[in-house]
Design a protein around this motif. Structure first.
Motif, PDB file in Angstrom:
ATOM      1  N   GLY A  62     -14.812  69.447 -10.007  1.00 21.59           N
ATOM      2  CA  GLY A  62     -15.228  68.332 -11.060  1.00 21.59           C
ATOM      3  C   GLY A  62     -16.538  67.643 -10.630  1.00 21.59           C
ATOM      4  N   ALA A  63     -16.536  67.260  -9.340  1.00 13.88           N
ATOM      5  CA  ALA A  63     -17.613  66.269  -9.018  1.00 13.88           C
ATOM      6  C   ALA A  63     -18.729  67.206  -9.212  1.00 13.88           C
ATOM      7  CB  ALA A  63     -17.518  65.943  -7.431  1.00 13.88           C
ATOM      8  N   THR A  64     -19.061  68.347  -8.779  1.00  9.38           N
ATOM      9  CA  THR A  64     -20.008  69.125  -8.932  1.00  9.38           C
ATOM     10  C   THR A  64     -20.593  69.389 -10.620  1.00  9.38           C
ATOM     11  OG1 THR A  64     -19.635  70.568  -7.005  1.00  9.38           O
ATOM     12  CG2 THR A  64     -21.154  71.609  -8.431  1.00  9.38           C
ATOM     13  N   LEU A  65     -19.640  69.648 -11.280  1.00  7.62           N
ATOM     14  CA  LEU A  65     -19.773  69.560 -12.809  1.00  7.62           C
ATOM     15  C   LEU A  65     -20.519  68.319 -13.302  1.00  7.62           C
ATOM     16  CD1 LEU A  65     -17.008  71.729 -13.943  1.00  7.62           C
ATOM     17  CD2 LEU A  65     -19.114  72.372 -13.765  1.00  7.62           C
ATOM     18  N   SER A 104     -12.585  63.845  -1.285  1.00  2.00           N
ATOM     19  CA  SER A 104     -12.953  64.503  -2.307  1.00  2.00           C
ATOM     20  C   SER A 104     -12.583  63.861  -3.598  1.00  2.00           C
ATOM     21  CB  SER A 104     -12.582  65.906  -2.221  1.00  2.00           C
ATOM     22  OG  SER A 104     -13.121  66.439  -1.158  1.00  2.00           O
ATOM     23  N   THR A 105     -11.334  63.459  -3.800  1.00  2.00           N
ATOM     24  CA  THR A 105     -10.570  62.818  -4.895  1.00  2.00           C
ATOM     25  C   THR A 105     -11.437  61.477  -5.326  1.00  2.00           C
ATOM     26  OG1 THR A 105      -8.931  62.068  -3.684  1.00  2.00           O
ATOM     27  CG2 THR A 105      -8.624  64.177  -4.673  1.00  2.00           C
ATOM     28  N   LEU A 106     -11.638  60.794  -4.137  1.00  3.03           N
ATOM     29  CA  LEU A 106     -12.175  59.590  -4.335  1.00  3.03           C
ATOM     30  C   LEU A 106     -13.602  59.748  -4.948  1.00  3.03           C
ATOM     31  CD1 LEU A 106     -12.367  56.505  -4.035  1.00  3.03           C
ATOM     32  CD2 LEU A 106     -13.492  56.787  -1.772  1.00  3.03           C
ATOM     33  N   LEU A 107     -14.402  60.694  -4.354  1.00  2.00           N
ATOM     34  CA  LEU A 107     -15.755  61.081  -4.948  1.00  2.00           C
ATOM     35  C   LEU A 107     -15.629  61.525  -6.415  1.00  2.00           C
ATOM     36  CD1 LEU A 107     -18.701  61.744  -4.715  1.00  2.00           C
ATOM     37  CD2 LEU A 107     -18.051  64.134  -4.175  1.00  2.00           C
ATOM     38  N   LEU A 108     -14.731  62.093  -7.013  1.00  3.02           N
ATOM     39  CA  LEU A 108     -14.635  62.455  -8.424  1.00  3.02           C
ATOM     40  C   LEU A 108     -14.383  61.271  -9.033  1.00  3.02           C
ATOM     41  CD1 LEU A 108     -14.324  64.504 -10.757  1.00  3.02           C
ATOM     42  CD2 LEU A 108     -12.005  64.844 -10.178  1.00  3.02           C
ATOM     43  N   SER A 109     -13.465  60.252  -8.609  1.00  3.16           N
ATOM     44  CA  SER A 109     -13.312  58.992  -9.592  1.00  3.16           C
ATOM     45  C   SER A 109     -14.590  58.095  -9.556  1.00  3.16           C
ATOM     46  CB  SER A 109     -12.223  58.133  -8.511  1.00  3.16           C
ATOM     47  OG  SER A 109     -10.942  58.816  -8.632  1.00  3.16           O
ATOM     48  N   ILE A 110     -15.379  58.107  -8.391  1.00  2.00           N
ATOM     49  CA  ILE A 110     -16.702  57.211  -8.397  1.00  2.00           C
ATOM     50  C   ILE A 110     -17.601  58.171  -9.284  1.00  2.00           C
ATOM     51  CG2 ILE A 110     -18.685  56.700  -7.005  1.00  2.00           C
ATOM     52  CD1 ILE A 110     -16.835  56.457  -4.613  1.00  2.00           C
ATOM     53  N   LEU A 111     -17.824  59.361  -9.245  1.00  4.15           N
ATOM     54  CA  LEU A 111     -18.673  59.945 -10.258  1.00  4.15           C
ATOM     55  C   LEU A 111     -18.229  59.802 -11.685  1.00  4.15           C
ATOM     56  CD1 LEU A 111     -19.168  63.380  -8.569  1.00  4.15           C
ATOM     57  CD2 LEU A 111     -20.956  61.953  -9.587  1.00  4.15           C
ATOM     58  N   LEU A 112     -16.925  59.688 -12.140  1.00  2.00           N
ATOM     59  CA  LEU A 112     -16.486  59.293 -13.247  1.00  2.00           C
ATOM     60  C   LEU A 112     -16.767  57.760 -13.752  1.00  2.00           C
ATOM     61  CD1 LEU A 112     -13.033  60.948 -13.472  1.00  2.00           C
ATOM     62  CD2 LEU A 112     -14.956  61.558 -15.006  1.00  2.00           C
ATOM     63  N   VAL A 113     -16.783  56.864 -12.768  1.00  2.00           N
ATOM     64  CA  VAL A 113     -17.409  55.533 -12.937  1.00  2.00           C
ATOM     65  C   VAL A 113     -18.724  55.599 -13.089  1.00  2.00           C
ATOM     66  CG1 VAL A 113     -17.728  53.420 -11.593  1.00  2.00           C
ATOM     67  CG2 VAL A 113     -15.442  54.458 -11.536  1.00  2.00           C
ATOM     68  N   LEU A 289     -20.678  59.719   1.256  1.00  2.00           N
ATOM     69  CA  LEU A 289     -20.467  60.939   0.464  1.00  2.00           C
ATOM     70  C   LEU A 289     -20.775  60.394  -1.170  1.00  2.00           C
ATOM     71  CD1 LEU A 289     -20.073  63.896  -0.081  1.00  2.00           C
ATOM     72  CD2 LEU A 289     -17.644  63.305  -0.015  1.00  2.00           C
ATOM     73  N   PRO A 290     -20.106  59.420  -1.561  1.00  2.00           N
ATOM     74  CA  PRO A 290     -20.498  59.100  -3.043  1.00  2.00           C
ATOM     75  C   PRO A 290     -21.905  58.754  -3.544  1.00  2.00           C
ATOM     76  CG  PRO A 290     -18.564  57.971  -2.078  1.00  2.00           C
ATOM     77  CD  PRO A 290     -19.176  58.425  -0.677  1.00  2.00           C
ATOM     78  N   THR A 291     -22.772  58.764  -2.403  1.00  2.00           N
ATOM     79  CA  THR A 291     -24.324  58.757  -2.612  1.00  2.00           C
ATOM     80  C   THR A 291     -24.869  60.039  -2.791  1.00  2.00           C
ATOM     81  OG1 THR A 291     -25.017  58.371  -0.410  1.00  2.00           O
ATOM     82  CG2 THR A 291     -24.336  56.466  -1.471  1.00  2.00           C
ATOM     83  N   TYR A 292     -24.236  60.969  -2.279  1.00  2.00           N
ATOM     84  CA  TYR A 292     -24.800  62.232  -2.236  1.00  2.00           C
ATOM     85  C   TYR A 292     -25.197  62.881  -3.640  1.00  2.00           C
ATOM     86  CZ  TYR A 292     -24.399  62.756   2.764  1.00  2.00           C
ATOM     87  OH  TYR A 292     -24.499  62.455   3.956  1.00  2.00           O
TER      88      TYR A 292
END
Length: 514
Positions: A62-65, A104-113, A289-292
């Motif tokens: 999800g994060a990649t997409l 990884s799941t936190l990264l997905l949440s942040i990307l949605l934000v 990682l959330p900045t990557y």
């Protein structure tokens, strides 16, 4: 993983525990996700590890997409594709996607934000508020992030819009997020569990999770991870490899266009989060990682821009970039050649497959460096570097790591215990090896105790109890047995390396003689 398993076995989905101790490090969100995945796949009874890793797998996909989507909306489809490639082949993302952890799941949440923020911010000149679904996505993603890792999600969640508002000196657009009903929506996700855990733990969860675990990391380095500012910048060369050099080459592009809306948004995403975690005393690579994704998008934008791949104008910048390029090359050769070296150093085994793949990957890294310097063909260079990374990861995960029996102590101990267990409910006491993976594979009643306590356990349960004792604890263990008038016999023995500490362990399994 063990805490999630115990949650399923006990049916207690509020009070997270490891063995008989409360695990008050973060909220219950990740445990719920892992428990749901394990229940759906039926992997609990036989402890099949892949079931616990499903949330991380879904999250990295999800994060990649989402990275591709955000990159495409800002700079076009080609930039979105390159950004997704840069993120997905990075060392840190590859590792996090294969572990049953929160990040990884936190990264997905942040990307949605960030996705919702971008949609809201781009329409800031409109008189109308953002679409209801966009505002709802922002607040729901924040609520889910709070359930995963507490206040950490608020650093990018509030930091990005605040930085955008400050740089533009315009705060009115924040009302487009509809906080009047958005904040209650976020709290609806978080508060029920918060109230429940407050009542169950009598407030202990918040004093430990927020006071000790979260705020304690700000003031002092926890678990031997206290490091000075600049750590994340240094580790970036490895953690974002092979994209780290490409990101460094994109700095002039980002600086020259820092006032453009798309670049401004990404910089306001990256800088507040990065600065906060450079200042926090406790440091681990995954904290930034959330900045990557934002770094990957900026790098991809430079790749696709007609004049985005220009060398630094000043000689100092060129020298620094050349030095960083040399570091990148050495890191790449080290990563590509790590598999055969590990097999030889730890197992004294030569793998022709791993050796061939490493040589080919090193050749691709060298070709990428040749194409990249002096910034001649960056897209082809990225293709070669990404191919080298993919080949290296395939070799490591398929050939090298499964063959490194010496580092898989817990599975080997569990197999040995299962083969010689004197009773179906035998309890194992371990003195020198206290990794949670041992509890996960042998059973939640496993005792991680000292040598004297292990000897006492054998004295109390002479028929069924077993003790796993390392060579360093053997003298103390035998002295306590002698004091108790007990003789022990050896059931098995193995040695290996505890990869968490780097120590070589020589372990013997005992039980009392009849």
């Amino acid at each position: 993983m063990e805490a999630s398993a115990q949650m399923l076995q006990s049916g207690n989905f509020v009070d997270v525990r490891f063995q008989d101790q409360p695990r008050y490090l973060q909220p219950a969100g990740i445990y719920w996700l892992e428990a749901a995945a394990v229940a759906a796949t039926g992997t609990l009874e036989h402890r099949q590890v892949w079931g616990w890793r499903i949330p991380s797998l879904i999250a990295v996909v999800g994060a990649t997409l989402l990275t591709a989507s955000i990159g495409a909306s800002l700079f076009g489809p080609a930039a979105g594709l390159f950004a997704a490639l840069l993120l997905s082949v990075s060392v840190l993302m590859t590792a996090e996607g294969r572990m049953a952890t929160i990040d990884s799941t936190l990264l997905l949440s942040i990307l949605l934000v960030e996705f919702a923020l971008l949609r809201t911010w781009r329409g800031r000149h409109d008189a109308q508020p953002a679409p209801a679904w966009v505002a709802a996505l922002y607040w729901v993603a924040l609520g889910c992030g709070l359930m995963l890792k507490g206040p950490v999600v608020l650093i990018p969640g509030f930091g990005t819009p605040l930085a955008l508002a400050l740089t533009e000196r315009r705060f009115s657009w924040l009302r487009r997020l509809r906080p009047a009903w958005g904040v209650p929506l976020m709290l609806v996700i978080v508060l029920p569990w918060c109230i429940a855990i407050w009542l169950v733990s009598h407030g202990s969860f918040f004093s430990r999770a927020v006071g000790t675990n979260f705020l304690g990391k700000v003031a002092s380095g926890q678990q031997a991870h206290g490091l000075p500012p600049g750590y994340h910048l240094l580790v970036f060369a490895i953690a974002f490899w092979p994209g780290s050099l490409f990101a460094a080459c994109a700095i002039p592009f980002a600086w020259a266009r820092r006032r453009q809306d798309a670049v401004r948004f990404l910089l306001c995403w990256i800088i507040p989060h990065w600065v906060v975690f450079e200042l926090i005393a406790t440091k681990l690579p995954h904290y930034v990682l959330p900045t990557y994704p934002a770094i990957a998008i900026l790098t991809a934008a430079a790749l696709v821009a007609p004049e985005g791949w220009a060398p630094p104008r000043r000689i100092v910048g060129r020298i620094l970039l050349a030095i960083y390029g040399l570091v990148w090359l050495l890191v790449g050769i080290g990563i590509a050649g790590a598999g055969p070296v590990l097999l030889w150093r730890l197992q004294h085994v030569v793998s022709p497959v791993a050796g061939f793949v490493s040589l080919l990957a090193i050749a691709l890294v060298l070709a990428s460096a040749w194409l990249l310097w002096p910034l001649r063909e960056p897209r082809r260079a990225l293709g070669f570097a990404a191919a080298a990374a993919l080949m290296t990861y395939a070799s490591l995960f398929i050939v090298v790591l499964p063959a490194l029996r010496t580092i898989w102590l817990s599975p080997r101990i569990a197999a040995m215990v299962a083969a010689v267990r004197p009773c179906p409910d035998s309890v194992l006491a371990s003195t020198s090896f206290s990794e949670p993976s041992l509890v996960f594979l042998v059973g939640k009643d496993t005792r991680l105790i000292g040598a004297a306590e292990a000897a006492d356990l054998l004295a109390q349960d002479r028929r069924c109890a077993m003790a796993l004792v390392g060579s360093r604890d053997l003298a103390a263990f035998q002295a306590r047995l002698s004091a108790d008038g007990i003789a022990a016999r050896q059931l098995g023995r193995l040695d290996g390396v505890n990869y968490s500490t780097g120590r070589h362990l020589d372990l013997t399994l005992f039980k009392t003689r009849p």
